[in-house]
Design an enzyme around this catalytic site. Structure first.
Site, PDB file in Angstrom:
ATOM      1  N   ASP A   1      42.046  13.234  62.829  1.00 57.05           N
ATOM      2  CA  ASP A   1      40.840  12.808  62.078  1.00 57.05           C
ATOM      3  C   ASP A   1      39.832  14.211  62.124  1.00 57.05           C
ATOM      4  O   ASP A   1      39.431  14.397  63.515  1.00 57.05           O
ATOM      5  CB  ASP A   1      40.078  11.442  62.335  1.00 57.05           C
ATOM      6  N   ARG A   2      39.564  14.827  61.248  1.00 60.49           N
ATOM      7  CA  ARG A   2      38.681  16.034  61.128  1.00 60.49           C
ATOM      8  C   ARG A   2      37.434  15.569  61.291  1.00 60.49           C
ATOM      9  O   ARG A   2      36.399  16.387  62.122  1.00 60.49           O
ATOM     10  CB  ARG A   2      38.671  16.675  59.628  1.00 60.49           C
ATOM     11  N   THR A   3      36.775  14.659  60.768  1.00 63.42           N
ATOM     12  CA  THR A   3      35.258  14.040  61.166  1.00 63.42           C
ATOM     13  C   THR A   3      35.199  13.977  62.543  1.00 63.42           C
ATOM     14  O   THR A   3      34.188  14.052  63.312  1.00 63.42           O
ATOM     15  CB  THR A   3      34.834  12.932  60.268  1.00 63.42           C
TER      16      THR A   3
ATOM     17  N   CYS B   1      41.754  19.624  52.041  1.00 64.71           N
ATOM     18  CA  CYS B   1      40.588  18.859  52.837  1.00 64.71           C
ATOM     19  C   CYS B   1      39.488  19.494  53.149  1.00 64.71           C
ATOM     20  O   CYS B   1      39.573  20.611  53.592  1.00 64.71           O
ATOM     21  CB  CYS B   1      41.241  18.300  54.138  1.00 64.71           C
ATOM     22  N   ASN B   2      38.250  19.121  52.391  1.00 68.51           N
ATOM     23  CA  ASN B   2      37.158  19.723  52.267  1.00 68.51           C
ATOM     24  C   ASN B   2      36.747  20.005  54.029  1.00 68.51           C
ATOM     25  O   ASN B   2      36.453  20.987  54.411  1.00 68.51           O
ATOM     26  CB  ASN B   2      35.993  19.062  51.897  1.00 68.51           C
ATOM     27  N   THR B   3      36.897  18.934  54.725  1.00 75.19           N
ATOM     28  CA  THR B   3      36.414  18.893  56.062  1.00 75.19           C
ATOM     29  C   THR B   3      36.782  19.813  56.925  1.00 75.19           C
ATOM     30  O   THR B   3      36.298  20.436  57.667  1.00 75.19           O
ATOM     31  CB  THR B   3      36.523  17.204  56.638  1.00 75.19           C
TER      32      THR B   3
ATOM     33  N   THR C   1      32.542  13.444  53.637  1.00 73.76           N
ATOM     34  CA  THR C   1      32.421  13.009  54.897  1.00 73.76           C
ATOM     35  C   THR C   1      31.354  13.276  55.763  1.00 73.76           C
ATOM     36  O   THR C   1      30.526  14.225  55.566  1.00 73.76           O
ATOM     37  CB  THR C   1      33.859  13.251  55.585  1.00 73.76           C
TER      38      THR C   1
ATOM     39  N   LYS D   1      42.923   3.742  52.388  1.00 72.82           N
ATOM     40  CA  LYS D   1      43.669   2.558  52.811  1.00 72.82           C
ATOM     41  C   LYS D   1      44.331   2.095  51.411  1.00 72.82           C
ATOM     42  O   LYS D   1      45.227   1.076  51.459  1.00 72.82           O
ATOM     43  CB  LYS D   1      42.647   1.197  53.156  1.00 72.82           C
TER      44      LYS D   1
ATOM     45  N   CYS E   1      35.142  15.699  48.787  1.00 70.39           N
ATOM     46  CA  CYS E   1      36.180  15.222  49.537  1.00 70.39           C
ATOM     47  C   CYS E   1      37.155  14.743  48.890  1.00 70.39           C
ATOM     48  O   CYS E   1      36.972  14.223  47.791  1.00 70.39           O
ATOM     49  CB  CYS E   1      35.716  13.873  50.469  1.00 70.39           C
TER      50      CYS E   1
END
Length: 237
Positions: free
Chosen positions: A53-55, A89-91, A133, A173, A201
């Site tokens: 998970d990037r965040t 993926c922006n993050t 995010t 999800k 995002c």
């Protein structure tokens, strides 16, 4: 016989999340001007769904493994002969410089391209809202890019940011996403004087594909799709 234009092969680091990467691929196909298979661009899509998970990596500072995996993915794509790499993926762009250092070929900077496109495509832009995010917001990658161009970046209030995160993880999800959450955030950013709101995002890109949204919104994924097609030597439509 008309000579076929030589197209460049595009590499994609995807899987973050998988549905967003699928959406990117569909839109590259949809927006490439082509009358036959051979006029579409060749792509190598590395769907790395098990990427950490990037965040969480940004928030904890425990990012060495994530950076290693992103660099290895970029090297893999380079070894397969791609000319440019898109990261859906922006993050992940918080680690843009580290990924770029790992390869000789260009990695398309979605953050830079999206802010530049917003300034050029919309009239008299002074404030840009950022829906993203927590990792993207807290890393300030869009904030810095806005300020480079003399634009004031605006982020949602803490309460509305919870709506954004809830919406993003609902999409992950497999849900369609709660329209009320999205609208509350947009309304707040409009009240704060935003001339453009960047959907920063790729899960929000998936949401946009399922819902009608305000014309004030600019999808960073759309900008990445356009840039990917053009850099590959094809015509965008």
């Amino acid at each position: 016989m008309e000579e076929r234009k030589e197209l460049k092969k595009l590499g994609v680091i995807g899987g973050m999340g998988p549905e967003a990467s699928c959406y990117f691929y569909q839109n590259v196909i949809a927006h490439t001007k082509a009358a036959r298979d051979q006029e579409h661009i060749d792509m190598v899509i590395l769907s790395h769904a098990t990427m950490p998970d990037r965040t969480q990596a940004i928030g904890t500072g425990d990012d060495k493994h994530l950076i290693h995996l992103l660099q290895e993915d970029a090297r893999t794509l380079e070894s397969l002969g791609v000319s440019n790499i898109a990261v859906t993926c922006n993050t992940s762009h918080y680690f843009y410089e580290q990924i770029q250092k790992a390869v000789q070929i260009p990695i398309i900077n979605m953050i830079h391209e999206s802010v530049a496109y917003a300034v050029n495509a919309f009239d008299n832009v002074k404030k840009i809202g950022i829906m993203a995010t927590d990792g993207t917001i807290n890393s300030k990658i869009y904030h810095r890019e806005c300020r480079k161009l003399g634009i004031t970046p605006i982020q949602p209030s803490p309460e509305r940011q919870k709506d954004v995160m809830s919406l993003i993880y609902d999409i992950k999800k497999g849900k369609n996403g709660d329209r009320a959450k999205f609208d509350r955030v947009i309304s707040e950013l409009v009240r704060k004087g935003c001339d453009v709101v960047i959907l920063a995002c790729t899960e929000l890109s998936v949401f946009k594909g399922k819902h009608e949204i305000s014309s004030i919104c600019l999808d960073a994924m759309d900008v990445l799709v356009r840039e990917s097609i053009l850099r590959s030597g094809a015509e965008y439509q």
